[in-house]
Motif scaffolding. Structure first.
Motif, mmCIF file in Angstrom:
data_model
loop_
_atom_site.group_PDB
_atom_site.id
_atom_site.type_symbol
_atom_site.label_atom_id
_atom_site.label_comp_id
_atom_site.label_asym_id
_atom_site.label_seq_id
_atom_site.Cartn_x
_atom_site.Cartn_y
_atom_site.Cartn_z
ATOM 1 N N SER A 74 0.824 -1.207 0.000
ATOM 2 C CA SER A 74 0.000 0.000 0.000
ATOM 3 C C SER A 74 0.857 1.256 0.000
ATOM 4 O O SER A 74 0.713 2.125 -0.860
ATOM 5 C CB SER A 74 -0.938 0.003 1.214
ATOM 6 O OG SER A 74 -1.674 1.204 1.269
ATOM 7 N N ALA A 75 1.769 1.356 0.952
ATOM 8 C CA ALA A 75 2.597 2.568 1.037
ATOM 9 C C ALA A 75 3.482 2.715 -0.189
ATOM 10 O O ALA A 75 3.631 3.823 -0.728
ATOM 11 C CB ALA A 75 3.445 2.517 2.306
ATOM 12 N N LEU A 76 4.062 1.609 -0.666
ATOM 13 C CA LEU A 76 4.959 1.692 -1.815
ATOM 14 C C LEU A 76 4.220 2.061 -3.094
ATOM 15 O O LEU A 76 4.776 2.725 -3.966
ATOM 16 C CB LEU A 76 5.687 0.360 -2.012
ATOM 17 C CG LEU A 76 6.734 -0.002 -0.955
ATOM 18 C CD1 LEU A 76 7.191 -1.443 -1.141
ATOM 19 C CD2 LEU A 76 7.920 0.943 -1.008
ATOM 20 N N SER A 77 2.971 1.637 -3.205
ATOM 21 C CA SER A 77 2.206 1.977 -4.408
ATOM 22 C C SER A 77 1.701 3.418 -4.367
ATOM 23 O O SER A 77 1.603 4.080 -5.405
ATOM 24 C CB SER A 77 1.027 1.014 -4.584
ATOM 25 O OG SER A 77 0.095 1.142 -3.522
ATOM 26 N N ARG A 78 1.430 3.917 -3.176
ATOM 27 C CA ARG A 78 0.935 5.292 -3.058
ATOM 28 C C ARG A 78 2.054 6.315 -3.053
ATOM 29 O O ARG A 78 1.855 7.467 -3.440
ATOM 30 C CB ARG A 78 0.088 5.420 -1.780
ATOM 31 C CG ARG A 78 -1.213 4.612 -1.885
ATOM 32 C CD ARG A 78 -1.878 4.402 -0.547
ATOM 33 N NE ARG A 78 -2.229 5.654 0.088
ATOM 34 C CZ ARG A 78 -1.934 5.964 1.354
ATOM 35 N NH1 ARG A 78 -1.256 5.096 2.106
ATOM 36 N NH2 ARG A 78 -2.301 7.112 1.864
ATOM 37 N N TYR A 79 3.223 5.897 -2.615
ATOM 38 C CA TYR A 79 4.384 6.780 -2.699
ATOM 39 C C TYR A 79 5.537 5.969 -3.298
ATOM 40 O O TYR A 79 6.443 5.523 -2.600
ATOM 41 C CB TYR A 79 4.776 7.347 -1.331
ATOM 42 C CG TYR A 79 5.701 8.534 -1.474
ATOM 43 C CD1 TYR A 79 5.189 9.823 -1.626
ATOM 44 C CD2 TYR A 79 7.083 8.370 -1.519
ATOM 45 C CE1 TYR A 79 6.029 10.907 -1.805
ATOM 46 C CE2 TYR A 79 7.929 9.446 -1.699
ATOM 47 C CZ TYR A 79 7.402 10.706 -1.846
ATOM 48 O OH TYR A 79 8.245 11.784 -2.031
ATOM 49 N N PRO A 80 5.524 5.774 -4.631
ATOM 50 C CA PRO A 80 6.527 4.951 -5.306
ATOM 51 C C PRO A 80 7.832 5.715 -5.507
ATOM 52 O O PRO A 80 7.899 6.935 -5.276
ATOM 53 C CB PRO A 80 5.859 4.640 -6.646
ATOM 54 C CG PRO A 80 4.995 5.834 -6.904
ATOM 55 C CD PRO A 80 4.481 6.268 -5.551
ATOM 56 N N PRO A 81 8.875 5.035 -5.952
ATOM 57 C CA PRO A 81 10.156 5.706 -6.182
ATOM 58 C C PRO A 81 10.057 6.940 -7.074
ATOM 59 O O PRO A 81 10.760 7.934 -6.842
ATOM 60 C CB PRO A 81 11.003 4.613 -6.834
ATOM 61 C CG PRO A 81 10.444 3.338 -6.306
ATOM 62 C CD PRO A 81 8.968 3.578 -6.173
ATOM 63 N N ALA A 82 9.189 6.886 -8.086
ATOM 64 C CA ALA A 82 9.084 8.022 -9.009
ATOM 65 C C ALA A 82 8.723 9.310 -8.282
ATOM 66 O O ALA A 82 9.178 10.402 -8.664
ATOM 67 C CB ALA A 82 8.045 7.718 -10.092
ATOM 68 N N ARG A 83 7.949 9.211 -7.228
ATOM 69 C CA ARG A 83 7.566 10.423 -6.492
ATOM 70 C C ARG A 83 8.742 10.997 -5.716
ATOM 71 O O ARG A 83 8.909 12.219 -5.647
ATOM 72 C CB ARG A 83 6.385 10.138 -5.555
ATOM 73 C CG ARG A 83 5.080 9.907 -6.301
ATOM 74 C CD ARG A 83 3.880 9.998 -5.395
ATOM 75 N NE ARG A 83 3.722 11.313 -4.786
ATOM 76 C CZ ARG A 83 2.712 11.635 -3.975
ATOM 77 N NH1 ARG A 83 1.773 10.730 -3.707
ATOM 78 N NH2 ARG A 83 2.620 12.833 -3.446
#
Length: 393
Positions: A74-83
């Motif tokens: 959940s956290a990784l998808s909502r704040y992924p590396p690209a952000r």
């Protein structure tokens, strides 16, 4: 002395804690960020040889170890590396990819920390250092007792990290508070850490200290393919650090010295080319010469492969591709980059990092039972989990 009142108190001014405080303050909360050290962000400054491997562009849930492997999605998808990469760009920080999606600052990690602290100040959050937390009681409000007085908050975030690198100020505070409030803690152990050898294996490694080679290592059903480095104490290098997160005391370690080759085809081809050559001379073409000599001297002998029977060839190839060593131990928290285990994620909400049972209590970053691979994954977890809690507190 009157008790101070805050909406949110974050304990631990590392990557996760700073990022959480920024996000919470931007949402209008009164936020106090506490750290027991005199300097903050020390892991940021030492990471990546001082250039901070601040994320991995390919980070996803499969790159993390946890007793609850889906929790981090959940956290990784909502704040992924690209952000976070966009955040780095927006602050004018030059960076480069070293390998395998690992991103580093071109200059010093200080640039990254300074940008974080600038955002922290602009957000309105208050940072206080050299504040030792003595006790925490109650809930909503939580009361934090320090030598400087007591503090109350409606929401409390623990971001105090794990037990790794104690010289940088690591403590077990988050685990103690979790247990105090009834949250289970998955047993911890050092991870991303060199492994030590004993007896004849230690002598073998000592004789090759400084030599490195590309290998595939397997332990407990997990396999990693990268460089292995021999040291005076045992084994290090990226492959060893990676597998150390899966290895436990007493476990065997399986080494494939020929990960690039189809070993059977390679051996038969070499025999066809020259039936007189010894094993050592063949191995010296694909391994560092010193290592080829040492393997033959200590484990393999130095036969002429053309003279071996088929069963003997199979035995030789098995030794080259699945050699089993038993490390004595890891080097421990003293040199471990991270801590495996921690606050049990079954007791936390994956979207917010909040305790399921204690309203207003949050755990983020390394103190949680989410441990990334080597190569920027643990910083990405810090940003993502800090951001997720910052949106919720």
């Amino acid at each position: 002395m009157a008790t101070e009142q805050w909406d949110v108190i974050v304990i631990g001014a590392g990557a996760a804690g700073i990022f959480c405080a920024i996000e919470a303050a931007r949402r209008g909360r009164s936020v106090l960020l506490l750290d027991h050290g005199s300097k903050v962000g020390r892991k940021i400054l030492v990471s990546g040889g001082g250039r901070c491997n601040f994320t991995n562009s390919g980070a996803r849930a499969e790159n993390y170890h946890s007793s609850n492997p889906h929790f981090c999605r959940s956290a990784l998808s909502r704040y992924p590396p690209a952000r976070f990469i966009e955040w780095v760009r927006s602050h004018g920080i030059a960076y480069h990819e070293k390998k395998l999606g690992q991103l580093f600052c071109d200059g010093s990690a200080r640039e990254l920390l300074d940008a974080l602290l600038s955002d922290l100040e602009q957000s309105g959050a208050v940072l206080r250092t050299e504040v030792e937390v003595q006790e925490i009681t109650g809930q909503r409000p939580f009361r934090i007792f320090t030598a400087r007085g007591s503090l109350d908050c409606d929401r409390l975030v623990l971001a105090t990290g794990g037990l790794s690198l104690p010289k940088l100020g690591a403590t077990g505070l988050a685990y103690r508070i979790a247990r105090q409030y009834g949250l289970p803690v998955v047993p911890t152990r050092p991870a991303l850490v060199p492994l030590t050898l004993g007896g004849a294996l230690k002598s073998f490694s000592e004789s090759l200290a400084g030599v490195s080679c590309d290998v595939s290592l397997t332990a407990n059903g997990s396999r990693f393919r990268e460089n292995l480095l021999f040291t005076h104490r045992g084994l290090s290098g990226p492959a060893v650090l990676q597998i150390s997160s899966c290895w436990q005391d007493g476990d065997p370690l399986e080494i494939n010295w020929l990960p690039d080759l189809n070993p059977g085809e390679w051996l038969e081809q070499k025999i066809r080319e020259d039936r007189r050559r010894t094993l050592e001379s063949l191995l010296a073409e694909v391994l560092p010469r010193r290592l080829a000599q040492a393997l033959c001297a200590s484990f393999l002998g130095n036969p002429v492969p053309a003279s071996l029977s088929d069963p003997q060839k199979r035995e030789l190839l098995a030794a080259l591709t699945a050699m089993v060593w038993k490390p004595a131990a890891s080097e421990g928290y003293r040199t471990a980059e991270v801590t495996r285990g921690g606050v049990d994620t079954h007791a936390l909400e994956s979207k917010t990092m909040a305790s399921r049972e204690i309203p207003g209590l949050y755990f983020i970053g390394e103190c949680v039972d989410v441990t990334g691979w080597l190569g920027g994954y643990n910083f990405q977890w810090a940003w993502a989990s800090g951001w997720a809690a910052g949106q919720a507190v």
